[in-house]
Design an enzyme around this catalytic site. Sequence first.
Site, mmCIF file in Angstrom:
data_model
loop_
_atom_site.group_PDB
_atom_site.id
_atom_site.type_symbol
_atom_site.label_atom_id
_atom_site.label_comp_id
_atom_site.label_asym_id
_atom_site.label_seq_id
_atom_site.Cartn_x
_atom_site.Cartn_y
_atom_site.Cartn_z
ATOM 1 N N ARG A 177 0.981 -1.514 -0.288
ATOM 2 C CA ARG A 177 -0.027 0.016 -0.071
ATOM 3 C C ARG A 177 0.375 0.844 0.337
ATOM 4 N NH1 ARG A 177 -5.159 -0.139 1.420
ATOM 5 N NH2 ARG A 177 -4.841 1.965 3.082
ATOM 6 N N ARG A 181 9.802 5.495 -2.570
ATOM 7 C CA ARG A 181 10.251 6.199 -2.987
ATOM 8 C C ARG A 181 11.980 6.502 -3.522
ATOM 9 N NH1 ARG A 181 5.852 9.610 -2.048
ATOM 10 N NH2 ARG A 181 4.215 8.633 -3.549
ATOM 11 N N ARG A 255 -10.097 -6.006 12.667
ATOM 12 C CA ARG A 255 -9.225 -4.167 13.614
ATOM 13 C C ARG A 255 -10.050 -4.029 13.968
ATOM 14 N NH1 ARG A 255 -6.098 -6.401 16.978
ATOM 15 N NH2 ARG A 255 -4.761 -4.384 16.803
ATOM 16 N N ARG A 286 -1.131 6.585 15.464
ATOM 17 C CA ARG A 286 0.135 7.327 15.500
ATOM 18 C C ARG A 286 -1.232 8.668 15.649
ATOM 19 N NH1 ARG A 286 -3.313 5.518 9.221
ATOM 20 N NH2 ARG A 286 -5.376 5.665 10.546
ATOM 21 N N GLU A 309 -4.365 7.399 17.907
ATOM 22 C CA GLU A 309 -5.573 6.341 17.732
ATOM 23 C C GLU A 309 -4.470 4.542 18.017
ATOM 24 O OE1 GLU A 309 -5.845 7.010 13.667
ATOM 25 O OE2 GLU A 309 -5.509 4.524 12.875
ATOM 26 N N TYR A 357 -9.772 -4.790 1.710
ATOM 27 C CA TYR A 357 -9.138 -4.285 2.901
ATOM 28 C C TYR A 357 -9.513 -2.391 1.265
ATOM 29 C CZ TYR A 357 -5.485 -0.599 5.186
ATOM 30 O OH TYR A 357 -4.972 0.025 5.986
ATOM 31 N N ASP A 359 -10.162 1.248 -0.090
ATOM 32 C CA ASP A 359 -10.285 2.434 -0.176
ATOM 33 C C ASP A 359 -11.402 3.151 -0.560
ATOM 34 O OD1 ASP A 359 -8.115 2.960 1.006
ATOM 35 O OD2 ASP A 359 -6.980 2.984 -0.529
HETATM 36 N N1 UDP Z 1 2.553 0.829 7.775
HETATM 37 C C1 UDP Z 1 3.988 0.777 8.675
HETATM 38 N N2 UDP Z 1 4.901 1.999 9.319
HETATM 39 C C2 UDP Z 1 4.144 3.084 8.894
HETATM 40 C C3 UDP Z 1 2.950 3.182 7.713
HETATM 41 C C4 UDP Z 1 2.120 1.202 7.665
HETATM 42 O O1 UDP Z 1 4.497 -0.625 9.016
HETATM 43 O O2 UDP Z 1 4.705 3.794 9.214
HETATM 44 C C5 UDP Z 1 2.447 -0.478 7.536
HETATM 45 C C6 UDP Z 1 1.579 -1.378 8.676
HETATM 46 O O3 UDP Z 1 1.235 -2.583 8.348
HETATM 47 C C7 UDP Z 1 -0.176 -0.272 8.048
HETATM 48 C C8 UDP Z 1 0.267 -0.510 6.062
HETATM 49 O O4 UDP Z 1 1.821 -0.169 6.146
HETATM 50 O O5 UDP Z 1 -1.076 -1.430 8.601
HETATM 51 C C9 UDP Z 1 -0.747 0.272 6.001
HETATM 52 O O6 UDP Z 1 -0.674 1.352 5.903
HETATM 53 P P1 UDP Z 1 -1.980 2.526 5.451
HETATM 54 O O7 UDP Z 1 -1.139 3.363 5.769
HETATM 55 O O8 UDP Z 1 -2.249 2.572 4.161
HETATM 56 O O9 UDP Z 1 -2.687 2.112 6.453
HETATM 57 P P2 UDP Z 1 -4.496 3.232 6.899
HETATM 58 O O10 UDP Z 1 -3.788 4.724 7.156
HETATM 59 O O11 UDP Z 1 -5.368 2.318 5.684
HETATM 60 O O12 UDP Z 1 -4.201 2.756 8.461
#
Ligand code: UDP
Length: 379
Positions: A177, A181, A255, A286, A309, A357, A359
């Site tokens: 996801r 870069r 979850r 986060r 969160e 999952y 968006d």
């Molecule tokens: N992830 C991580 N570290 C980060 C950001 C994302 O390990 O700093 C992993 C984590 O397993 C997360 C997944 O990447 O569930 C997808 O991240 P995304 O930001 O897409 O999650 P969402 O915003 O859908 O909660």
Amino acid sequence: MQDSINNCDLLVVGAGLFGSVIAEQASRDGKRVLVIESRDHIGGNCYSYDDAKTGINIHKYGPHIFHTSNERIWKYINQFTEFNSYRHQCMSRVGKKTYPMPMNLATINQWFKKNWTPAQAKMFFQGYADAYPNPQNFEEQAMALMGNDLYRAFFRGYTIKQWERDPTELPASVARRLPVRYNYNTRYYNDLWEGIPVKGYTPIFERMLDHPNIEVRLQCDYFAIRDQIPNDKLVVYTGPIDKYFNYKYGVLNWRTCDFTFTTFAVEDWQGVTQINYPTLEIPYTRTIEFRHFHPERNYTKEHTVVSFEYSRTASYLDTPFYPVNTDKDREKYSLYHIEAKQLPNTIIGGRLGEYMYYDMHQVIASALTTYEKRIKNGN
Ligand code: UDP
């Protein structure tokens, strides 16, 4: 209630994005729609509101950033709202340092104390991709994308907190996801269109559902009225698919998230919308500072609102947020899915119904396709 059920052509269970798109499409085609929603508001997990004290728009169920490269979906959603020009940005805090996330050349150079060019970084990471040509799970995929050091610093801890599983039990798609870069692009998403609705998300749903053919009933639990629904009534169910079938093939892992919202008496608390905390010692995953979603708004300079969160297993009492999607979950889901396809007058869809999952833009695409294929001209 019974009259509302009897008089509608279509009963939609859940006023989230999938259910609201279906209701909106059907109402335009002259179908009478009853939408029932167990919560006391529409919008599902997209729901947002202006905080009474600060006026700052809060995403009650976690940050939602609309993004898509699908022109049809972008045009569709723009019928219901104007978007600002927000571009999502995120940082990740490891120890006392804060790095750009998703990983870009600044993250990589800051971490390895280098000054690599894009070509040098690409060459460095090629070795990891070669070592994992066919990643089978989250951990292998992350190792292929970023190697052991960065995976352990930025992804392993966050993922264990977010999913409470060893990353080898999670699908590789979750790690894909986020991009890695080899340039200094700090945008979170790569999509052509992105933004936050200028008035927040809830007015989108108000507009979608504002039609004489649509009746919305809040705080109405489908399972409490199920017996009153005639067998030949067309139903679109958007709740958890395992719950629909009374968990007959077992419980699917989901979850959910808890949030604490704190108002700080400063203009800008963290300097960016989102900071991730991959360190296991910090219990939250986060922090989101909502004011940054709306640079176009003249928010107060006296206060700011931040959410912390926390991720946890969803019990049957919680609304699930994320499907865990282990191999066992996929096996169970496929049994539910086979049975769902055989239901004569019921369509199960959305993130919870399809155990996907998704968006937001993907939910809309799924709902529009479902409507056209299965509802527009009869099921
Ligand atoms: N992830 C991580 N570290 C980060 C950001 C994302 O390990 O700093 C992993 C984590 O397993 C997360 C997944 O990447 O569930 C997808 O991240 P995304 O930001 O897409 O999650 P969402 O915003 O859908 O909660």
